[in-house]
Design a protein around this motif. Structure first.
Motif, PDB file in Angstrom:
ATOM      1  N   VAL A 110       0.828  -1.216   0.065  1.00  0.00           N
ATOM      2  CA  VAL A 110      -0.205  -0.151   0.111  1.00  0.00           C
ATOM      3  C   VAL A 110       0.843   1.363   0.008  1.00  0.00           C
ATOM      4  CG1 VAL A 110      -1.830   1.435   1.154  1.00  0.00           C
ATOM      5  CG2 VAL A 110      -2.088  -1.103   1.214  1.00  0.00           C
ATOM      6  N   GLY A 123      -7.729   7.752  -3.432  1.00  0.00           N
ATOM      7  CA  GLY A 123      -7.916   6.547  -2.729  1.00  0.00           C
ATOM      8  C   GLY A 123      -7.811   5.459  -3.664  1.00  0.00           C
ATOM      9  N   LEU A 124      -7.805   4.217  -3.112  1.00  0.00           N
ATOM     10  CA  LEU A 124      -7.694   3.076  -3.890  1.00  0.00           C
ATOM     11  C   LEU A 124      -9.197   2.441  -4.321  1.00  0.00           C
ATOM     12  CD1 LEU A 124      -5.346   1.261  -4.361  1.00  0.00           C
ATOM     13  CD2 LEU A 124      -5.972  -0.153  -2.435  1.00  0.00           C
ATOM     14  N   GLY A 125      -9.354   2.601  -5.590  1.00  0.00           N
ATOM     15  CA  GLY A 125     -10.562   2.233  -6.141  1.00  0.00           C
ATOM     16  C   GLY A 125     -10.885   0.879  -6.266  1.00  0.00           C
ATOM     17  N   PRO A 126     -11.956   0.402  -6.535  1.00  0.00           N
ATOM     18  CA  PRO A 126     -12.228  -0.993  -6.525  1.00  0.00           C
ATOM     19  C   PRO A 126     -11.293  -1.859  -7.330  1.00  0.00           C
ATOM     20  CG  PRO A 126     -14.391   0.000  -6.638  1.00  0.00           C
ATOM     21  CD  PRO A 126     -13.184   1.289  -6.725  1.00  0.00           C
ATOM     22  N   PHE A 144      -7.600  -1.728  -6.287  1.00  0.00           N
ATOM     23  CA  PHE A 144      -7.875  -2.481  -4.922  1.00  0.00           C
ATOM     24  C   PHE A 144      -7.695  -3.952  -5.238  1.00  0.00           C
ATOM     25  CE2 PHE A 144     -10.165  -4.778  -1.798  1.00  0.00           C
ATOM     26  CZ  PHE A 144      -9.781  -4.448  -0.770  1.00  0.00           C
ATOM     27  N   ALA A 145      -8.658  -4.774  -6.155  1.00  0.00           N
ATOM     28  CA  ALA A 145      -8.717  -5.916  -6.447  1.00  0.00           C
ATOM     29  C   ALA A 145      -7.345  -6.610  -6.969  1.00  0.00           C
ATOM     30  CB  ALA A 145      -9.731  -6.196  -7.631  1.00  0.00           C
ATOM     31  N   LEU A 152      -4.419  -5.118  -6.447  1.00  0.00           N
ATOM     32  CA  LEU A 152      -3.464  -5.301  -5.154  1.00  0.00           C
ATOM     33  C   LEU A 152      -3.656  -6.394  -4.257  1.00  0.00           C
ATOM     34  CD1 LEU A 152      -1.723  -2.473  -3.695  1.00  0.00           C
ATOM     35  CD2 LEU A 152      -3.168  -3.654  -1.907  1.00  0.00           C
ATOM     36  N   ILE A 153      -4.893  -6.680  -3.897  1.00  0.00           N
ATOM     37  CA  ILE A 153      -5.450  -7.986  -3.268  1.00  0.00           C
ATOM     38  C   ILE A 153      -5.067  -9.101  -3.954  1.00  0.00           C
ATOM     39  CG2 ILE A 153      -7.209  -8.963  -2.058  1.00  0.00           C
ATOM     40  CD1 ILE A 153      -6.667  -6.529  -0.835  1.00  0.00           C
ATOM     41  N   PHE A 197      -3.787 -13.868   5.346  1.00  0.00           N
ATOM     42  CA  PHE A 197      -4.115 -13.039   4.053  1.00  0.00           C
ATOM     43  C   PHE A 197      -5.377 -12.240   4.234  1.00  0.00           C
ATOM     44  CE2 PHE A 197      -6.873 -13.180   0.415  1.00  0.00           C
ATOM     45  CZ  PHE A 197      -6.378 -12.093  -0.402  1.00  0.00           C
ATOM     46  N   ASN A 231      -8.156  -0.661   2.894  1.00  0.00           N
ATOM     47  CA  ASN A 231      -9.556  -0.127   2.274  1.00  0.00           C
ATOM     48  C   ASN A 231      -9.727   0.148   0.807  1.00  0.00           C
ATOM     49  OD1 ASN A 231     -11.463   0.065   4.682  1.00  0.00           O
ATOM     50  ND2 ASN A 231      -9.418   1.072   5.613  1.00  0.00           N
ATOM     51  N   TYR A 232     -10.788   0.012   0.170  1.00  0.00           N
ATOM     52  CA  TYR A 232     -10.783   0.562  -1.223  1.00  0.00           C
ATOM     53  C   TYR A 232     -11.751   1.803  -0.817  1.00  0.00           C
ATOM     54  CZ  TYR A 232     -15.255  -2.250  -0.794  1.00  0.00           C
ATOM     55  OH  TYR A 232     -16.466  -2.784  -0.682  1.00  0.00           O
ATOM     56  N   THR A 233     -11.778   2.712  -1.701  1.00  0.00           N
ATOM     57  CA  THR A 233     -12.984   3.738  -1.642  1.00  0.00           C
ATOM     58  C   THR A 233     -13.651   3.604  -3.163  1.00  0.00           C
ATOM     59  OG1 THR A 233     -11.022   5.225  -2.663  1.00  0.00           O
ATOM     60  CG2 THR A 233     -11.313   5.398  -0.516  1.00  0.00           C
ATOM     61  N   PRO A 278     -15.105   5.737  -5.959  1.00  0.00           N
ATOM     62  CA  PRO A 278     -14.592   6.932  -6.298  1.00  0.00           C
ATOM     63  C   PRO A 278     -15.503   8.287  -5.939  1.00  0.00           C
ATOM     64  CG  PRO A 278     -14.089   5.313  -8.189  1.00  0.00           C
ATOM     65  CD  PRO A 278     -14.870   4.776  -6.924  1.00  0.00           C
ATOM     66  N   ILE A 284     -14.904  -7.287  -6.558  1.00  0.00           N
ATOM     67  CA  ILE A 284     -13.689  -7.266  -6.369  1.00  0.00           C
ATOM     68  C   ILE A 284     -13.316  -8.844  -6.409  1.00  0.00           C
ATOM     69  CG2 ILE A 284     -12.192  -7.125  -4.533  1.00  0.00           C
ATOM     70  CD1 ILE A 284     -13.483  -4.300  -4.000  1.00  0.00           C
ATOM     71  N   ILE A 302     -10.216 -10.818  -8.647  1.00  0.00           N
ATOM     72  CA  ILE A 302      -9.439 -11.512  -7.861  1.00  0.00           C
ATOM     73  C   ILE A 302      -9.202 -12.859  -8.238  1.00  0.00           C
ATOM     74  CG2 ILE A 302      -8.240 -12.263  -5.760  1.00  0.00           C
ATOM     75  CD1 ILE A 302      -9.629  -9.943  -4.322  1.00  0.00           C
TER      76      ILE A 302
END
Ligand SMILES: Nc1ncnc2c1ncn2[C@@H]1O[C@H](COP(=O)(O)OP(=O)(O)O)[C@@H](O)[C@H]1O
Ligand SMILES: [Mg+2]
Lengths: 272, 355, 259
Positions: free
Chosen positions: A179, A191-194, A197-198, A200-201, B49, B57-59, B61, B194, B198
Motif C-alpha cells: 500500500v 484513494g484505492l478504487g475497487p 484494489f482488486a 493489489l489484493i 491473508f 480499504n478501497y474507496t 470514487p 472485487i 481477484i
C-alpha cells in the motif's frame, strides 16, 4: 489517516507479545483457567438486565485487580478498550430517543430507560473488552489457542489459528509495504478504487499462496506428514482451581446482590 | 458488521457459540477427510491473508465512502466451503481476541453471520449454480456478485435478528433493517466485483491454485446441507429461544414488539401469560432498581407493579452506592498503580545496591 | 551413505503456468564440496534447488543424490540427507517459538520430547542463538531468523546443505557472521547466491546459471575474473577483486550499464 491506523494496528501486535512474555502471577496461571474465567465473566456481564447500571459497577474491579495482578499498565488496557466502543455507541445511542419511559429518578430529574440502557451498553462493552484484553496480554495467542484445543476444540482449528497468527505479521507487513509503495506512486492523492484494489489484493493473494507452498515444503523437509506434534503444555495446578473459583464466586456475588444499592441504602439509613 | 458483546444477551451469545462450535467441528472433520497436508499451512496463510486484506480499504470514487472485503466467498472458492469456513472462523476468532472486533461472547454470532452465510449459503446455493463448471468472465462476475450480495444480506439480517432478540438495543426492526440492508447491498455489489476480479487474476497467474481448490474441495449437496447443517442450527436456536422466552418473558415480548409483533394486544391473561407472570415474579427477587431495603432483603415480596418502576428513595440510595463503588474502584486502581511503581523502582535499584 | 554425490542429468522443468524455468541442466557435485550457484534473477536457481529435494518433479532428466534417484520411495531418505534452507526464513520458521520450531524436525523423526529439546539446545548453541529460544520468530532480526532457520535444518542432521540466497536481507555484520558459521560446517554445501564475495569466501567451485541452463562451471576465482561473463549475467565483481579506484585510478572498474 486510514493508512496510519493500519500501521499502528500492526505495531500493536508487537506490544501484545511483549506483554505476554512477561512474568507475573497472572501470567503463570494455566491458560485454560484464564480463558474459562474470562468467558464466564463476559457471560455474566451480559446477563445483567437491560437497565442495569448500578449493579454492574462493582465488576469494574475485575479489570482493575487483574491488570494489577498481571502487572499490565491500566493505561494500556484503557487505550485498547476505547476503539471497541464506537460500534456499541452507535447502536446504543438510539435508545435514549426511542425508549423514553422514565424508570428512575434523581430527585426531580427523571431518567428514561433509554439513557440507562445506553449507559449499560457502554459499561458492558468496557467490561467485556477490557477483560479480553487482559486475557490476551497476559497469555499470548498461541497459549490461548492451545487452551482452546485442550478444552476440546478441533486440532485442525487451533493449528489453523496458530499459523494464521504466525503469518499475520509477515503478510501484514507485506500489505503495508504494498500500500505504501502504491501511495508513493500516486502521491497519496487518490484513494484505492475497487479495480486497483482488486489487483493489489490479488497480488497479495498470489504471494500468500506461494508462501504457503514454501512453508509446506519447509515442513515436509523436516519430516511433516500431516501431523503436528503437540506443543509444550502447562500443567493445571491447585492455584488455578483456586483462581477460577474465587473469580466465579466474587463475580456471582456481584451479580446476585445489587451491592451499590445495598451500600447506598444502608448509608442513607445511618443518616438521620 | 461485527456484533459487540454489549449488544447481546447471554442466551443469544451462548446459542450462537454452540452453533458455531458445532459448525467448526463438522468443518474440521470434513476438511481433515478431504484435504491433503499442504492445506494446513495454506489455510493458515490464507487466514492471515484475509486478515491483512481486511486492513486495506478501497474507496468508491465518486462517493468517497470506503470499505474492506469480508473474503468469505473468496475463501470458499479457493478452499471449498468447509475449509473456507474454518479459515473465516479462525480469522474472526483472532480478531475478537486481538483487535476486540466484536467481543468474545459475540464471537459465535460473528462466525455465524460472516462465515456461515457466505460459505454454506452463498457459495453452494448461489455461486455454484450461477457460475457453472467453467464460467466465462462475465458469468463469474455475475455469480460472484449475487452470491456476495446474498451472503451479506443474510449476514446483516443475522445481526439485526441477534440484536433485537437480545433486547439490549431499542431500535425497531424496520429502522435497523432500513439502515443495514441497503448499506450491505452496496457493499455486496462492490465486493462481488472485487472477488471475481481477484479470482480471474489468480486463475491466470497460479492456475494450479484454483485447480487444487476445485479438485479437493468437496461440494456439499444441497439436501445434505439442509439435513445436517440447517436443521440442527434451527433446532439449537429454537431451543435457546424458548429457554430465553421462559426465563425472560419481558425481554422477548419486548423484542417481538420491536419486530412488529404485538403480544400485548389482548389484555386477558391467558394461561401462558399467567405462567410467564409467575416466572417474572420469581425473577423479581433481584430486580435491579428496586432491591428491597437490606433490612428486609430476606423477605422480598413479589411485586405486581410493572417492571421497571420509579422509586425516588431507592434511586437516591442507588446514586450514593454507585458513587461509593466508583470511588472504591478508582482508589483501588490508584493504590495498585502506586504499589506497582514502588515495586518497579525497588527492582530497578536492586542491581545498583547489591547485598 | 558415505558418498554424498549430487548429480543432475539434463534436468528440465516448466511451471504449471508454462514458464520454462530449467532447460537441461547437468552437473555433478562430489562429497564435501562447496559449490556456489550464481546467476541473475529469474535464472532458475531456486527452481533448481527445489529439484534437489524432490519438491518439484522434473519434466525431463533426473536428479540423483548419493546414487539414489529421487522417487516417491526414496523421497524420505533424500529429504533427510538434503537439508534445504529457503530464501525467506519466515517460510521456514512456522512454529510459535524458536524452540518449538527447532524441535519440530526431531519430533517428526520420532525423538521423544526431551531428546528433541536437547538436540534443539545443541544446534541453537552451535549457531549462537541459545538465548532467544523462547522468543517468537516474528520479532527476530533478519540475521537471527537466518541463524535459527539453519539451526532448524541442522537439527535434522543432514549431510548436504542447500541454501537459497542466505545473505539476502542481512547487514554486513550479520553476513560476516553467517559466512563464519557456514565455514565451520563440514557438510557438502550448495549455495545459490548473488553475493559473489560470499561465494568467493565459501565455495572453491561455482556454477553459473543463466536462462535455465548451465552457462559455466569451474573454479570460482577463474570464473570471477571473466568480466564478460559477469556482465552477461548481470553480476558484479566481488569488491575485493575490483581495483581500488583510489589506489589504482588507471584501472577503473568497468561501468556496468543499467546499474
Ligand atoms: N510458482 C511459479 N509459477 C510460475 N513461474 C514461476 C514460479 N516460480 C518461479 N517462476 C518463474 O521461473 C523462473 C525461474 O525462477 P527462480 O528459480 O525463482 O529464479 P532465481 O531463483 O534464479 O531468481 C522465473 O522466470 C520465474 O518467474
Ligand atoms: Mg531465487
Amino acid at each position: 489517516m486510514k493508512q496510519r491506523s493500519m500501521e499502528d494496528r500492526f505495531l500493536e501486535f508487537g506490544l501484545i507479545d511483549q506483554l505476554a512474555r512477561a512474568d507475573s502471577r497472572l501470567h503463570r496461571l494455566d491458560p485454560r483457567a484464564k480463558l474459562l474465567t474470562t468467558l464466564f465473566f463476559c457471560a455474566l456481564v451480559v446477563s445483567f438486565p437491560r437497565y442495569s447500571v448500578l449493579a454492574i459497577l462493582p465488576l469494574l474491579l475485575y479489570p482493575v485487580l487483574l491488570s494489577a495482578m498481571g502487572e499490565l499498565p491500566l493505561a494500556y488496557v484503557a487505550r485498547r478498550t476505547l476503539p471497541a466502543l464506537p460500534f456499541a455507541f452507535m447502536v446504543g445511542i438510539f435508545n435514549p430517543w426511542i425508549d423514553t419511559k422514565p424508570v428512575a429518578s434523581l430527585g426531580p430529574l427523571l431518567i428514561s430507560g433509554g439513557w440507562l440502557s445506553f449507559t449499560s451498553i457502554l459499561l458492558r462493552c468496557i467490561l467485556t473488552v477490557s477483560s479480553a484484553i487482559i486475557l490476551v496480554a497476559s497469555t499470548g495467542i498461541s497459549q490461548i489457542c492451545l487452551a482452546f484445543q485442550r478444552l476440546g476444540a478441533p486440532h485442525l482449528f487451533s493449528l489453523q489459528i496458530m499459523f494464521l497468527y504466525r503469518y499475520l505479521f509477515v503478510l501484514t507487513a507485506e500489505a503495508v509495504q504494498m500500500v505504501r509503495a502504491r501511495n508513493l506512486r500516486t502521491f497519496g492523492r487518490r484513494g484505492l478504487g475497487p479495480g486497483p484494489f482488486a489487483s493489489l489484493i490479488a497480488s497479495l493473494l498470489i504471494r500468500s499462496l506461494d508462501r504457503a507452498q514454501n512453508i509446506h515444503r519447509a515442513m515436509v523437509a523436516r519430516g511433516f506428514r500431516g501431523e503436528i506434534q503437540p506443543l509444550r503444555q502447562s500443567r493445571w495446578r491447585r492455584h488455578d482451581t483456586f483462581f477460577v473459583l474465587l473469580c466465579i464466586l466474587a463475580c456471582s456475588t456481584i451479580r446476585l446482590w445489587n451491592l451499590p444499592q445495598a451500600i447506598g441504602g444502608w448509608l442513607l439509613q445511618l443518616l438521620p | 458488521m461485527h456484533m459487540a458483546d454489549a449488544l447481546i444477551s447471554p442466551a443469544v451469545g451462548g446459542s450462537f457459540w454452540a452453533v458455531s462450535c458445532g459448525l467448526i467441528g463438522i468443518s474440521a472433520r470434513k476438511t481433515q477427510r478431504h484435504l491433503e497436508d499442504y492445506a494446513i499451512p495454506m489455510m493458515g496463510v490464507l487466514g492471515a491473508f484475509v486478515f491483512a486484506a481486511q486492513m486495506i480499504n478501497y474507496t468508491i470514487p465518486s462517493t468517497g465512502s470506503s470499505g474492506h472485503i469480508g473474503g468469505g466467498l473468496l475463501l470458499a472458492v479457493l478452499l471449498g466451503p468447509w475449509a473456507g469456513f474454518l479459515v473465516l472462523a479462525s480469522v474472526l476468532s483472532v480478531q475478537a481476541f486481538f483487535f476486540m472486533d466484536g467481543g468474545l461472547l459475540a464471537l459465535g454470532c460473528n462466525i455465524f453471520n460472516l462465515g456461515f452465510f457466505p460459505c454454506f449459503v452463498a457459495y453452494p446455493l448461489v455461486f455454484l449454480p450461477a457460475s457453472g463448471a467453467h464460467p466465462s468472465p462475465a458469468r463469474l462476475t455475475f455469480a460472484a456478485v449475487i452470491a456476495t450480495v446474498v451472503g451479506l444480506q443474510f449476514g446483516a439480517l443475522g445481526v439485526i435478528f441477534q440484536t433485537l432478540v437480545s433486547g439490549i438495543s431499542s431500535l425497531s426492526f424496520s429502522a435497523f433493517a432500513s439502515i443495514m440492508l441497503p448499506v450491505h447491498l452496496a457493499i455486496g455489489l462492490v465486493e462481488g466485483v472485487i472477488t471475481s476480479t481477484i479470482v480471474t487474476l489468480l486463475a491466470k497467474a497460479r492456475p494450479e491454485a484454483i485447480a487444487l481448490g476445485r479438485e479437493h474441495k468437496t461440494t456439499p449437496q444441497t439436501a445434505w446441507i439442509i439435513a445436517k447443517v440447517f436443521l440442527p442450527i434451527a433446532a439449537v436456536i429454537a431451543i435457546a429461544l424458548s429457554w430465553f422466552a421462559s426465563t425472560h418473558p419481558d425481554g422477548l415480548e419486548w423484542s417481538l414488539a420491536r419486530l412488529g409483533i404485538d403480544t400485548e394486544a389482548e389484555a386477558a391473561p391467558s394461561g401462558l401469560n399467567q405462567a410467564l407472570n409467575r416466572t417474572q415474579e420469581s425473577m423479581a427477587l433481584f430486580p435491579d432498581y428496586r432491591l428491597p431495603a437490606p433490612t428486609d432483603a430476606a423477605g422480598a415480596g413479589p411485586s405486581t407493579e410493572s417492571w421497571p418502576n420509579v422509586e425516588a428513595g431507592t434511586s437516591l440510595a442507588g446514586l450514593v452506592g454507585g458513587m461509593i463503588t466508583l470511588i472504591t474502584v478508582g482508589l483501588c486502581a490508584v493504590l495498585l498503580h502506586l504499589a506497582k511503581r514502588r515495586r518497579e523502582r525497588a527492582r530497578a535499584s536492586q542491581p545498583v545496591h547489591p547485598l | 551413505m558415505s558418498h554424498h554425490i549430487v548429480e543432475a542429468r539434463d534436468l528440465a522443468y516448466a511451471y504449471p503456468d508454462g514458464t520454462r524455468a530449467l532447460k537441461g541442466v547437468s552437473f555433478r557435485i562430489t562429497h564435501g564440496e562447496s559449490v556456489a550457484l550464481v546467476g541473475p534473477n529469474g535464472a532458475g536457481k531456486s527452481t533448481l534447488l527445489l529439484q534437489l529435494n524432490g519438491f518439484l518433479r522434473p519434466t525431463q532428466g533426473e536428479v540423483r543424490i548419493g546414487n539414489l534417484p529421487i522417487t516417491p520411495k526414496t523421497l524420505d531418505q533424500i529429504r533427510r540427507t538434503v537439508g534445504v534452507i529457503f530464501q525467506d526464513p519466515d517460510d521456514q520458521l512456522f512454529m510459535p517459538t524458536v524452540r518449538e520450531d527447532v524441535t519440530f524436525g526431531p519430533l517428526n523423526m520420532g525423538f521423544p520430547r526431551q531428546e528433541a529439546e536437547s538436540i534443539a539446545e545443541a544446534v541453537l548453541a552451535q549457531v549462537g542463538m541459545s538465548d532467544i529460544a523462547d522468543r517468537a520468530p516474528y520479532h527476530l532480526s533478519a540475521g537471527q531468523k537466518r541463524a535459527v532457520a539453519i539451526a532448524a535444518v541442522l537439527a535434522m542432521s543432514p549431510d548436504i546443505l542447500v541454501l537459497d540466497e542466505p545473505s539476502s536481507h542481512l547487514d554486513p555484520k550479520g553476513r560476516r557472521r553467517l559466512i563464519d558459521l557456514l565455514h565451520g560446517f563440514s557438510h557438502t554445501k550448495i549455495i545459490a547466491t548473488h553475493d559473489l564475495d560470499l561465494a568467493l569466501d565459501l565455495c572453491p567451485r561455482t556454477i553459473v546459471i543463466a536462462d535455465g541452463r548451465v552457462r559455466e562451471d569451474g573454479p570460482t576465482l577463474r570464473l570471477f575474473q571473466d568480466q564478460a561473463l559477469l556482465e552477461e549475467c548481470a553480476l558484479e565483481l566481488p569488491l575485493r577483486m575490483q581495483g581500488c579506484p583510489i589506489c589504482h585510478p588507471q584501472h577503473p572498474p568497468s561501468p556496468s550499464p543499467g546499474r
